[in-house]
Design an enzyme around this catalytic site. Sequence first.
Site, PDB file in Angstrom:
ATOM      1  CB  SER A   1      -5.136  13.678  16.056  1.00 15.22           C
ATOM      2  OG  SER A   1      -5.712  13.800  14.780  1.00 15.22           O
TER       3      SER A   1
ATOM      4  CE1 TYR B   1      -7.703   8.918  17.474  1.00 14.33           C
ATOM      5  CE2 TYR B   1      -8.053  10.706  15.900  1.00 14.33           C
ATOM      6  CZ  TYR B   1      -7.196   9.861  16.587  1.00 14.33           C
ATOM      7  OH  TYR B   1      -5.833   9.960  16.399  1.00 14.33           O
TER       8      TYR B   1
ATOM      9  CG  LEU C   1       3.132   7.853  14.937  1.00 12.07           C
ATOM     10  CD1 LEU C   1       1.945   8.714  15.329  1.00 12.07           C
ATOM     11  CD2 LEU C   1       4.138   8.677  14.150  1.00 12.07           C
ATOM     12  N   GLY C   2       4.929   5.015  18.041  1.00 12.82           N
ATOM     13  CA  GLY C   2       5.590   4.710  19.312  1.00 12.82           C
ATOM     14  C   GLY C   2       6.842   3.881  19.093  1.00 12.82           C
TER      15      GLY C   2
ATOM     16  CB  SER D   1       2.197  -0.628  16.901  1.00 14.44           C
ATOM     17  OG  SER D   1       1.528  -0.352  15.701  1.00 14.44           O
TER      18      SER D   1
ATOM     19  N   GLY E   1       2.335   2.552  24.177  1.00 12.14           N
ATOM     20  CA  GLY E   1       2.050   2.053  22.824  1.00 12.14           C
ATOM     21  C   GLY E   1       3.296   2.023  21.961  1.00 12.14           C
ATOM     22  CB  ALA E   2       6.819   1.772  22.834  1.00 13.05           C
TER      23      ALA E   2
HETATM   24  N1  LIG Z   1      -1.283   7.448  12.295  1.00 15.43           N
HETATM   25  C1  LIG Z   1      -1.759   8.680  12.141  1.00 15.43           C
HETATM   26  O1  LIG Z   1      -1.985   9.149  11.002  1.00 15.43           O
HETATM   27  C2  LIG Z   1      -2.045   9.533  13.357  1.00 15.43           C
HETATM   28  C3  LIG Z   1      -2.530  10.832  13.132  1.00 15.43           C
HETATM   29  C4  LIG Z   1      -2.793  11.637  14.223  1.00 15.43           C
HETATM   30  C5  LIG Z   1      -2.568  11.155  15.500  1.00 15.43           C
HETATM   31  N2  LIG Z   1      -2.104   9.887  15.690  1.00 15.43           N
HETATM   32  C6  LIG Z   1      -1.895   9.421  17.070  1.00 15.43           C
HETATM   33  O2  LIG Z   1      -0.640   8.791  17.163  1.00 15.43           O
HETATM   34  C7  LIG Z   1      -0.643   7.890  18.274  1.00 15.43           C
HETATM   35  C8  LIG Z   1       0.031   6.584  17.864  1.00 15.43           C
HETATM   36  O3  LIG Z   1      -0.768   5.938  16.905  1.00 15.43           O
HETATM   37  P1  LIG Z   1      -0.175   5.142  15.645  1.00 15.43           P
HETATM   38  O4  LIG Z   1      -0.606   5.868  14.453  1.00 15.43           O
HETATM   39  O5  LIG Z   1       1.237   4.821  15.866  1.00 15.43           O
HETATM   40  O6  LIG Z   1      -1.096   3.833  15.702  1.00 15.43           O
HETATM   41  P2  LIG Z   1      -0.781   2.291  16.027  1.00 15.43           P
HETATM   42  O7  LIG Z   1       0.257   1.774  15.117  1.00 15.43           O
HETATM   43  O8  LIG Z   1      -2.103   1.622  16.042  1.00 15.43           O
HETATM   44  O9  LIG Z   1      -0.204   2.360  17.502  1.00 15.43           O
HETATM   45  C9  LIG Z   1      -1.057   2.597  18.593  1.00 15.43           C
HETATM   46  C10 LIG Z   1      -0.435   2.001  19.832  1.00 15.43           C
HETATM   47  O10 LIG Z   1      -1.332   2.226  20.929  1.00 15.43           O
HETATM   48  C11 LIG Z   1      -1.465   0.985  21.616  1.00 15.43           C
HETATM   49  N3  LIG Z   1      -2.714   0.878  22.369  1.00 15.43           N
HETATM   50  C12 LIG Z   1      -3.977   0.858  21.914  1.00 15.43           C
HETATM   51  N4  LIG Z   1      -4.826   0.652  22.936  1.00 15.43           N
HETATM   52  C13 LIG Z   1      -4.085   0.529  24.062  1.00 15.43           C
HETATM   53  C14 LIG Z   1      -4.361   0.269  25.423  1.00 15.43           C
HETATM   54  N5  LIG Z   1      -5.598   0.035  25.854  1.00 15.43           N
HETATM   55  N6  LIG Z   1      -3.345   0.228  26.305  1.00 15.43           N
HETATM   56  C15 LIG Z   1      -2.067   0.406  25.903  1.00 15.43           C
HETATM   57  N7  LIG Z   1      -1.726   0.627  24.614  1.00 15.43           N
HETATM   58  C16 LIG Z   1      -2.736   0.679  23.714  1.00 15.43           C
HETATM   59  C17 LIG Z   1      -1.399  -0.074  20.515  1.00 15.43           C
HETATM   60  O11 LIG Z   1      -1.163  -1.351  21.064  1.00 15.43           O
HETATM   61  P3  LIG Z   1      -1.510  -2.705  20.225  1.00 15.43           P
HETATM   62  O12 LIG Z   1      -0.505  -2.785  19.128  1.00 15.43           O
HETATM   63  O13 LIG Z   1      -1.383  -3.778  21.246  1.00 15.43           O
HETATM   64  O14 LIG Z   1      -2.899  -2.542  19.717  1.00 15.43           O
HETATM   65  C18 LIG Z   1      -0.228   0.473  19.722  1.00 15.43           C
HETATM   66  O15 LIG Z   1       0.977   0.130  20.344  1.00 15.43           O
HETATM   67  C19 LIG Z   1      -2.093   7.755  18.703  1.00 15.43           C
HETATM   68  O16 LIG Z   1      -2.306   8.495  19.882  1.00 15.43           O
HETATM   69  C20 LIG Z   1      -2.874   8.372  17.548  1.00 15.43           C
HETATM   70  O17 LIG Z   1      -4.088   8.934  17.977  1.00 15.43           O
HETATM   71  C21 LIG Z   1      -1.817   9.071  14.639  1.00 15.43           C
END
Ligand SMILES: NC(=O)c1ccc[n+]([C@@H]2O[C@H](COP(=O)([O-])OP(=O)(O)OC[C@H]3O[C@@H](n4cnc5c(N)ncnc54)[C@H](OP(=O)(O)O)[C@@H]3O)[C@@H](O)[C@H]2O)c1
EC number: 1.1.1.300
Length: 334
Positions: A190, A215, A56-57, A54, A51-52
Site C-alpha cells: 500500500s 498497518y 481485490l483477491g 473478498s 485472501g481470495a
Molecule cells: N482496499 C484498499 O483501498 C487497499 C489499499 C491499499 C492496499 N490494500 C491491500 O489490498 C489487500 C487486499 O485487501 P482488500 O482491500 O481486498 O480487503 P478485503 O476485502 O478485506 O480482503 C482482505 C482479504 O484478506 C483476508 N484475510 C484477513 N486476515 C486473514 C488471515 N489471518 N488469513 C488469511 N486471510 C486473511 C480476508 O479474509 P476474510 O474475508 O475471511 O476476513 C479477505 O479475504 C490487502 O493486503 C490490503 O492491505 C487495499
Amino acid sequence: MAVASVAAALLAALGGALWLAARRFSGSSGQRRQGGGDPGLMHGKTVLITGANSGLGRATAGELLRLGARVIMGCRDRARAEEAAGQLRQELGQAGGLGPDATDGQLVVKELDLASLRSVRAFCQELLQEEPRLDVLINNAGVFQCPYTKTEDGFEMQFGVNHLGHFLLTNLLLGLLKSSAPSRIVVVSSKLYKYGDINFEDLNSEQSYNKSFCYSRSKLANILFTRELAHRLEGTNVTVNVLHPGIVRTNLGRHIHIPLLARPLFNLVSWAFFKTPLEGAQTSIYLASSPDVEGVSGRYFGDCKEEELLPKAMDESVARKLWDISEVMVGILK
Ligand SMILES: NC(=O)c1ccc[n+]([C@@H]2O[C@H](COP(=O)([O-])OP(=O)(O)OC[C@H]3O[C@@H](n4cnc5c(N)ncnc54)[C@H](OP(=O)(O)O)[C@@H]3O)[C@@H](O)[C@H]2O)c1
C-alpha cells in the site's frame, strides 16, 4: 424565500450527484486493461491467491480464471471462501468466460489462516503434496487497522498476517515456484507504507500500539521483503514484484468506525472516488500475467506502471535485517 432556498439546495444536490455519476462512469480509473481479449493467456498456469474470497483477491481470482488459469483460493474461512467461489463460477459461467476445461478443478478452495504458523505449514504441506506446479503466488490477504490483537503465535496481528504469515508461506513454497520457473510472486502492499518504520526493538508493539503505524509498518515490510527476495532469487527465473492498488472499495475498512449519520456521505464519496475491486486488481493481474513484465523483478508498481520508492523502502541493510529476524520469528532459521 424558504421555498427558494430548498429548491436551490435540491438543485445543488442534484447537480452534485450528476457530477459524481459522470465522474464515476467516465472510466477514468480504468476498466479491464490486461488480457481483455485473450482468454488463453494463463492457460496451463496455476495461481495461488491469499485472501481470495473478498475485495481485490476475489476480483483477481475472477479475472485470472477468465484468462484460463487454475486458481487456488487460500482463505481463512471455508464457508466465506466456498460462497465466493460459487459466485465466481456463476459469474464466469454467465459471461461465457469459462473455457471448455473449466470444471470445478479450475477453482480450488483451501484453508489458510495467516495468523497461525501452524495453519500456514499445514496448508503448504498439503499444497506441496497435491500440486505438481505453482506458476504465480499472489500475497494479497491483509488486515487493516484492527484493535490490538495477537496472532496464535503471539505476533501483533497486522505485522503477523500481512508480513510474517506471507513470509513463511512464500519461503515454504519457493522450491515449487523454482521448479515451475519461469514463475512469479506478486505482493500487495500500500502507498501507506510511507508512514511506517521498521522499529526492530518493538515488532510486536508491546510497548505501544498505534493501529495506523502498524498497518503502514506491515506494508513497508512487504516492500522490503520483496526487494530482499528479488536479490535472493537472482538467476532462478522466479520474479517478485510489489504493488499498491490505490484506494479501493472493499471490506478492508471493517475495523474503522464511521458514525451512522456520516455513512450515507461516506458511501457516496467512496462510490464516486474509490476504485471498484476489479479496477483496483488491475496491477495484481498485470504483474501475474502480462508478458510486459517477464523477467522484471524487485520493482514497485501502481496502475500497471513502475513507480519510485522512498529511500526507506530501498534500504538494503534494513531489508536484510528484517529478513533475518523474520526467519527467527517464524522458525525457519537454517
Ligand atoms: N482496499 C484498499 O483501498 C487497499 C489499499 C491499499 C492496499 N490494500 C491491500 O489490498 C489487500 C487486499 O485487501 P482488500 O482491500 O481486498 O480487503 P478485503 O476485502 O478485506 O480482503 C482482505 C482479504 O484478506 C483476508 N484475510 C484477513 N486476515 C486473514 C488471515 N489471518 N488469513 C488469511 N486471510 C486473511 C480476508 O479474509 P476474510 O474475508 O475471511 O476476513 C479477505 O479475504 C490487502 O493486503 C490490503 O492491505 C487495499
